[in-house]
Design an enzyme around this catalytic site. Sequence first.
Site, mmCIF file in Angstrom:
data_model
loop_
_atom_site.group_PDB
_atom_site.id
_atom_site.type_symbol
_atom_site.label_atom_id
_atom_site.label_comp_id
_atom_site.label_asym_id
_atom_site.label_seq_id
_atom_site.Cartn_x
_atom_site.Cartn_y
_atom_site.Cartn_z
ATOM 1 N N THR A 1 0.817 -1.206 0.000
ATOM 2 C CA THR A 1 0.000 0.000 0.000
ATOM 3 C C THR A 1 0.850 1.256 0.000
ATOM 4 O O THR A 1 1.965 1.268 0.538
ATOM 5 C CB THR A 1 -0.904 0.018 1.249
ATOM 6 O OG1 THR A 1 -1.555 1.293 1.374
ATOM 7 C CG2 THR A 1 -0.094 -0.204 2.524
ATOM 8 N N TYR B 1 -1.789 0.252 10.061
ATOM 9 C CA TYR B 1 -2.020 -0.436 8.789
ATOM 10 C C TYR B 1 -0.790 -0.326 7.898
ATOM 11 O O TYR B 1 -0.253 -1.328 7.412
ATOM 12 C CB TYR B 1 -3.246 0.140 8.096
ATOM 13 C CG TYR B 1 -3.380 -0.300 6.655
ATOM 14 C CD1 TYR B 1 -3.520 -1.641 6.333
ATOM 15 C CD2 TYR B 1 -3.364 0.637 5.620
ATOM 16 C CE1 TYR B 1 -3.631 -2.051 5.008
ATOM 17 C CE2 TYR B 1 -3.481 0.236 4.298
ATOM 18 C CZ TYR B 1 -3.613 -1.106 3.995
ATOM 19 O OH TYR B 1 -3.720 -1.504 2.688
#
EC number: 5.1.3.2
Length: 348
Positions: free
Chosen positions: A125, A149
Amino acid sequence: MTDQTAASPRVLVTGGAGYIGSHVLHALTDAGIPAVTIDDLSAGRREAIPAAVPLVEGDIGSAELLDRVMRDHRVDAVMHFAGSIVVPESVVKPLDYYRNNTANSLTLLGACLRAGIDKVVFSSTAAVYGAPESVPIREDAPTVPINPYGASKLMTEQMLRDAGAAHGLRSVILRYFNVAGADPAGRTGQATPVATHLIKVACQALLGRRPPLAIFGTDYDTPDGTCIRDYIHVSDLADAHVLALLHLRRGGGSLLMNCGYGRGASVREVVRTLEEVSGEQVPATFADRRPGDPPQLVAGADRIREQLGWVPKHDRLDGIVRSALSWERSLEQSVGQAGAPGGSASRS
């Protein structure tokens, strides 16, 4: 299934019942590449998986399950999507994210080494970059994630590099920017009941399935005052994964690359495009900025084009929005929306 297909090595796709994982399974099937998927269906949708792909229902945190699937299905490569992906949730449940995203990835890599599998395509990501100093963001930009995250994904990237140095494992790490849209053929899409992605949320607001869209911040240093993001069609992203797998199967070395188009669209542009596509007005309200939202996040996208020969086919914003809206309308006719953007072979 032909005898030849049954005897061929398969790629193991973790989280194949989720948003991105299911699109990749369809891309693999379209390309004639045999696959098997593990998903615990805690958030994924069984019907999103192509009929030709065997589903093993289970948790990738189980080393015993991974060993059995890799052996029984003659797995020679892994595409890893399973995990948790909601940034605000990661802030309040950090240990869940380190378990689902980092610890389970460690278990998966251990199974790969035991099985002699040396090819991994990893779903990472742009959140690993944190708040970037400049745009476009190149792959060599500092990685300073600002939430668990992003940190959990960066840890897995490091494990892949270390396993490569020590054991010869080769990986392609793909750092996604803002994935959106749905399969143009309508076979799968994002079915998350409580969505946080702008284009999906805007479509739901347009269809009256949620309150008006909240536009956070109108005073950013951007042309129209709203945040700019690099939206990539999920089908183009799926094609990138197929190319990454083929690169590794040809004996190619490890790669790290962004997945984006190298250009962005503002929140207001997305809303305006949805209104043009639908012929209706998107109900919206304006709110203060959200803490930590950078004005612009745009990928430096040269590397993926040069090293994988990736050529996007669905990179028009109106096409992305149109496919997302079509998918949302199809969901209105179905019962239940148990889906997940990133896969669900292990998720709290």
